[in-house]
Motif scaffolding. Structure first.
Motif, PDB file in Angstrom:
ATOM      1  N   LEU A  51       0.833  -1.198   0.000  1.00 46.15           N
ATOM      2  CA  LEU A  51       0.000   0.000   0.000  1.00 46.15           C
ATOM      3  C   LEU A  51       0.867   1.246   0.000  1.00 46.15           C
ATOM      4  N   VAL A  52       0.679   2.094  -0.986  1.00 47.66           N
ATOM      5  CA  VAL A  52       1.292   3.417  -1.011  1.00 47.66           C
ATOM      6  C   VAL A  52       0.201   4.419  -0.668  1.00 47.66           C
ATOM      7  N   LEU A  53       0.407   5.158   0.407  1.00 48.88           N
ATOM      8  CA  LEU A  53      -0.568   6.171   0.814  1.00 48.88           C
ATOM      9  C   LEU A  53       0.000   7.544   0.497  1.00 48.88           C
ATOM     10  N   ILE A  54      -0.658   8.253  -0.411  1.00 49.48           N
ATOM     11  CA  ILE A  54      -0.205   9.568  -0.841  1.00 49.48           C
ATOM     12  C   ILE A  54      -1.048  10.632  -0.162  1.00 49.48           C
ATOM     13  N   THR A  55      -0.394  11.448   0.644  1.00 53.20           N
ATOM     14  CA  THR A  55      -1.050  12.600   1.241  1.00 53.20           C
ATOM     15  C   THR A  55      -0.198  13.825   0.926  1.00 53.20           C
ATOM     16  N   ASP A  68       0.750  -7.206   8.473  1.00 55.26           N
ATOM     17  CA  ASP A  68       1.716  -7.597   7.441  1.00 55.26           C
ATOM     18  C   ASP A  68       1.428  -6.945   6.087  1.00 55.26           C
ATOM     19  N   VAL A  69       0.888  -5.730   6.120  1.00 53.47           N
ATOM     20  CA  VAL A  69       0.738  -4.930   4.911  1.00 53.47           C
ATOM     21  C   VAL A  69       1.974  -4.041   4.780  1.00 53.47           C
ATOM     22  N   ALA A  70       2.614  -4.059   3.619  1.00 48.08           N
ATOM     23  CA  ALA A  70       3.786  -3.204   3.384  1.00 48.08           C
ATOM     24  C   ALA A  70       3.301  -1.791   3.073  1.00 48.08           C
ATOM     25  N   VAL A  71       3.367  -0.928   4.074  1.00 46.70           N
ATOM     26  CA  VAL A  71       2.834   0.427   3.948  1.00 46.70           C
ATOM     27  C   VAL A  71       3.957   1.403   3.632  1.00 46.70           C
ATOM     28  N   ARG A  72       3.751   2.216   2.589  1.00 44.66           N
ATOM     29  CA  ARG A  72       4.708   3.251   2.225  1.00 44.66           C
ATOM     30  C   ARG A  72       3.993   4.603   2.190  1.00 44.66           C
ATOM     31  N   PRO A  73       4.098   5.389   3.254  1.00 42.43           N
ATOM     32  CA  PRO A  73       3.453   6.705   3.248  1.00 42.43           C
ATOM     33  C   PRO A  73       4.313   7.718   2.479  1.00 42.43           C
ATOM     34  N   GLN A  85      -4.330   3.752  12.033  1.00 43.37           N
ATOM     35  CA  GLN A  85      -4.707   2.771  11.012  1.00 43.37           C
ATOM     36  C   GLN A  85      -3.479   2.208  10.300  1.00 43.37           C
ATOM     37  N   LEU A  86      -2.500   3.063  10.019  1.00 41.55           N
ATOM     38  CA  LEU A  86      -1.290   2.593   9.344  1.00 41.55           C
ATOM     39  C   LEU A  86      -0.509   1.630  10.222  1.00 41.55           C
ATOM     40  N   ARG A  87      -0.447   1.904  11.508  1.00 46.03           N
ATOM     41  CA  ARG A  87       0.225   0.972  12.427  1.00 46.03           C
ATOM     42  C   ARG A  87      -0.507  -0.370  12.446  1.00 46.03           C
TER      43      ARG A  87
END
Length: 288
Positions: free
Chosen positions: A5-9, A80-85, A72-74
């Motif tokens: 998941l890439v989260l763009i803010t 085990d979701v690869a999160v990239r903010p 939510q990101l934590r």
């Protein structure tokens, strides 16, 4: 099934739609302006259906729910979701100019018929900075103030082509005359070093060219500067990694962003590339 998941803010007008298009071009399933309340259920649905790479853009239009995002990101990371903010930023002056050029209204600007539209816009931008400060703190920041759309797309693609490592080190050269990058964690000023600009046969070359590199290697103060910056990073990168930092951006600035800063970024990226996931950017060269 695994999912990335890439989260763009980021700031309104900073280029989130451009970044989202870059990810769509590389195979991400992209969703614009997803309400934060739907993030966990949306990711769960994607994992059930396909486990594909997903990019989501959120902005200040969801201001009331944005404080939920860090928690939510934590939680997603624990699942085990690869999160990239990713946070896109720009100077207030740049954002004011962009809104003025497009004649768009800032999402936080109330309907206002006063003559001082500039003041209203600046106040909305500063309020947005306050609302997004926590998200910015926990994301990799890209300063889009002087970037063309193609540069921003290239930055995003290169960033996400790296392994999802504990820490990614970004070296960026820039010109002080065009402003200090707001995405930098550390800034080093190398304008006191010998300047190849004043050597006629080197003026049109860059710090990536061997004649410029050879000229700079002849001067002991250039090597001293390299050793001082490298020593600082050698000392502090491990503690930063232990503090769960995902990205560290080191900006090296000279007058024109063409020779000295470019050379040092090349040398530092080579030095640290064997130990850390490392990227390099040359802000002013990308404008040619």
């Amino acid at each position: 099934m695994s999912i990335e998941l890439v989260l763009i803010t980021g700031m309104s007008g900073s280029g989130k739609s451009i970044a989202l298009r870059a990810l769509e071009d590389t195979g991400y399933f992209c969703v614009d302006n997803l309400p934060p309340e739907l993030l966990l259920s949306f990711v769960a649905l994607e994992r059930k259906h396909a486990g594909r790479r997903v990019a989501i853009a959120m902005d200040v239009r969801s201001a009331e729910a944005l404080p939920q995002l860090p928690t939510q990101l934590r939680e997603l990371t624990q699942r085990d979701v690869a999160v990239r903010p990713l946070f896109l930023d720009a100077t207030t002056e740049t954002l004011v100019r962009r809104f003025s050029e497009t004649r768009r209204r800032h999402p936080l600007s109330a309907a206002d018929n006063s003559a001082d539209q500039h003041r209203v816009l600046v106040e909305a931008i500063e309020l947005e900075r306050e609302l997004l400060a926590d998200l910015r703190e926990h994301a990799h920041v890209i300063d889009t103030s002087v970037l063309r759309a193609a540069q921003l797309q290239a930055y995003v693609k290169s960033l996400l082509s790296t392994p999802h490592a504990q820490l990614t080190l970004v070296f960026e050269s820039f010109a002080f005359k065009r402003g200090i990058p707001v995405d930098a964690d550390y800034i080093f000023d190398v304008r006191m070093l010998p300047n190849p600009h004043y050597v006629a046969e080197l003026r049109d070359l860059t710090g990536q060219d061997e004649p410029v590199a050879a000229y700079l290697r002849e001067h002991t103060e250039v090597e001293e500067m390299f050793q001082h910056i490298a020593g600082f990073l050698d000392h502090w990168l491990e503690p930063l990694a232990r503090n769960h930092r995902s990205y560290v951006t080191v900006a090296i600035g000279c007058t024109g962003g063409q020779h000295r800063s470019v050379y040092l970024v090349e040398q530092l990226a080579e030095e640290f590339g064997e130990r850390w996931t490392t990227l390099k950017r040359h802000r002013e060269l990308g404008r040619v």
